[in-house]
Design an enzyme around this catalytic site. Structure first.
Site, PDB file in Angstrom:
ATOM      1  N   CYS A  83       0.826  -1.221   0.000  1.00 55.71           N
ATOM      2  CA  CYS A  83       0.000   0.000   0.000  1.00 55.71           C
ATOM      3  C   CYS A  83       0.853   1.261   0.000  1.00 55.71           C
ATOM      4  O   CYS A  83       0.329   2.373  -0.084  1.00 55.71           O
ATOM      5  CB  CYS A  83      -0.924   0.018   1.207  1.00 55.71           C
ATOM      6  N   HIS A 332      -8.800   4.774  -1.217  1.00 52.31           N
ATOM      7  CA  HIS A 332      -7.493   4.105  -1.122  1.00 52.31           C
ATOM      8  C   HIS A 332      -7.289   3.155  -2.296  1.00 52.31           C
ATOM      9  O   HIS A 332      -7.322   1.931  -2.116  1.00 52.31           O
ATOM     10  CB  HIS A 332      -7.404   3.370   0.215  1.00 52.31           C
TER      11      HIS A 332
END
Lengths: 384, 131
Positions: A83, A332
């Site tokens: 991420c 995200h």
């Protein structure tokens, strides 16, 4: 080492882009950034992305993206740090310019999570830890964060309601952000009523699944000063890692990678945390927002949740945090997030944040994380 | 899960085999190539203990592929008596009865299957101690 500036930014709305391919989503953000910079030529391209092999059966993104925007021939590569891929792409671009090897660098991140089903995304996200030992247990990525959340709430006697301050703050800010995935307010009550995803984490504490791309153009600060006003300097770009698997760490509530990277960043930028005017924190789940505040030094250990509950992260608070919605409400799209953070900080420092503008924002800090803080990337931006 | 990958890790998963640093004694699961405490490259394979305490846990309600039949299920971090931690499903009890700190013991269980005709994967799970 040369100083580095940002002369262009661009991003897409975070959402479900069914009709747009990975390469075209990246191009949309890239062309916005190039137009914003007012330049046509770049020499290097860094593309942050985590799931392209799994979701699109596509690798070799550097060459692919360069080709699609008419510049096959430049230096280009995919950067991956789970991420943290986006933040890491910015870090690599920063190093390229600072080193003196290249002048104009495009750093971007792109992810299309909606090309695969939710169980497939759930499976793929566990590539962030050791597949053979961690994922094999049947734990999911939200599950890993839930392990921290339960331990945190039990250790420091934090109530579930107190964990909701982060998503509520995110949503409040996203309501004024045209590129946010979920541009609407929510309440603590609504968040508490949302279904359990992995106990004790509720649905409304979790970032959603979405597509998006964000891009920035970097160049030497001296050149940036001639091209743009105000000039945004990248005054620190640092990264660190921690033991990969959460379960192998002695202290499950210490974001050691973030701590290492931010201390290096404060030293590199020659600032104290008091000078930070706006903050971007990697709150993929509310517990991550809470533990990040503590690791970054804004809240004492065990006090991160209360810090948020007391309104200190609000636009008019002590340290305005995630002013454009953060991971929960802006969204995200995994590999793009780190670059969205940079774009949004730059918007604040340029005075382009609209209704969410923090007055006189001069210094911003972005924290982007891979895994459960297995990799941390910190950037400090300063209006010159 | 490919056959070579599954086969390679079998001894470490089936029998909870970890690594003990020959110089400083720290125990790792999985085994590492270099000890992060003392820098040694010398490890002995050790069978980990089969008793421990539950440090923290969660209930998985949205499973990854291959774990649907167990859903919802508990996964927790177990601290074994020899001071090393593992992550494991907690089984043989109701979800409502799982508590931080409860005493657990290792059990050899089926972990997952690879579709209808793929390999059947086994591993170690933890259950409340049968006293």
């Amino acid at each position: 080492m040369r100083k580095v500036g940002i002369i262009g930014i661009g991003c897409t709305k975070v959402g479900e882009h069914w009709s747009t391919s990975l390469r075209d989503l990246f191009a949309e953000a890239a062309l916005k950034a190039l137009d914003d910079a007012g330049i046509e030529k770049i020499e290097s391209l860094y593309v942050g992305n985590m799931l392209s092999a799994h979701a699109q059966q596509q690798e070799h993104l550097g060459a692919l993206m360069a080709d699609n925007i008419g510049i096959p021939g430049v230096q280009a590569l995919k950067v991956e740090a789970a991420c943290g891929s986006g933040g890491m792409a910015v870090h690599e671009g920063f190093k390229a310019v600072a080193s003196g090897l290249v002048d104009f660098v495009m750093v971007g991140g792109v992810e299309k999570m909606t090309d695969i089903s939710t169980p497939e995304v759930t499976t793929a996200l566990m590539m962030a830890e050791n597949r053979e030992y961690s994922a094999f247990s049947g734990i999911t990525f939200v599950g890993l964060n839930a392990l921290c959340s339960r331990l945190y709430m039990e250790t420091f006697e934090v109530k579930p309601e107190e964990m909701m301050a982060f998503p509520v703050n995110d949503h409040s800010n996203a309501a004024n952000n045209p590129h946010a995935q979920y541009p609407f307010k929510i309440t603590v009550e609504r968040a508490i009523q949302s279904a359990m995803v992995a106990d004790p984490i509720h649905l409304f504490e979790c970032c959603g699944i979405g597509d998006g791309a964000a891009v920035a153009i970097l160049c030497p600060l001296e050149i940036a000063k001639k091209l743009k006003s105000p000039v945004i300097e990248v005054s620190a770009s640092t990264t660190a890692t921690n033991i990969l698997n959460l379960y192998e760490r002695d202290d499950l509530l210490d974001f050691a990678a973030t701590r290492r990277a931010v201390n290096q960043a404060y030293a590199m930028a020659n600032i104290d945390k008091k000078e930070i005017d706006v903050l971007e924190v990697h709150d993929a789940f509310s517990i991550v927002g809470v533990l990040s505040l503590e690791a970054l030094g804004f809240a004492e250990r065990g006090m991160g949740a209360r810090f948020a509950v007391e309104g200190k992260i609000a636009l008019d608070g002590e340290i305005p945090t995630n002013t454009m919605g953060g991971l929960k409400a802006r969204g995200h799209p995994i590999g793009a997030t780190g670059v969205y953070q940079i774009v949004e900080l730059a918007m604040q420092l340029r005075g382009e944040a609209g209704e969410n503008q923090v007055e006189d924002a001069e210094v911003g800090l972005a924290q982007n994380v891979g895994g459960v803080d297995s990799t941390a990337i910190i950037h400090v931006l300063r209006r010159n | 899960m490919s056959v070579p990958r599954y086969w390679r890790e079998t001894p470490y998963r089936y029998m909870l085999v970890g690594g003990k640093c020959s110089d400083c004694g720290k125990i790792y699961y999985p085994i590492k190539k270099v000890c992060r405490v003392c820098g040694s490259r010398d490890f002995d394979q050790v069978k980990l203990g089969d008793r421990g305490k539950l440090v923290t846990f969660t209930v998985i309600r949205s499973p990854p592929s291959g774990y649907e039949e167990y859903t919802p299920y508990v996964v927790g971090i177990v601290e074994l008596d020899d001071d090393v931690r593992v992550i494991s499903q907690i089984v043989d009890c109701d979800i409502e009865d799982v508590r931080t700190g409860m005493e657990l013991e290792a059990a050899f269980r089926r972990a997952s299957t690879d579709g209808d005709s793929g390999i059947v994967m086994y591993g170690t799970k933890f259950r409340p101690v049968i006293s």
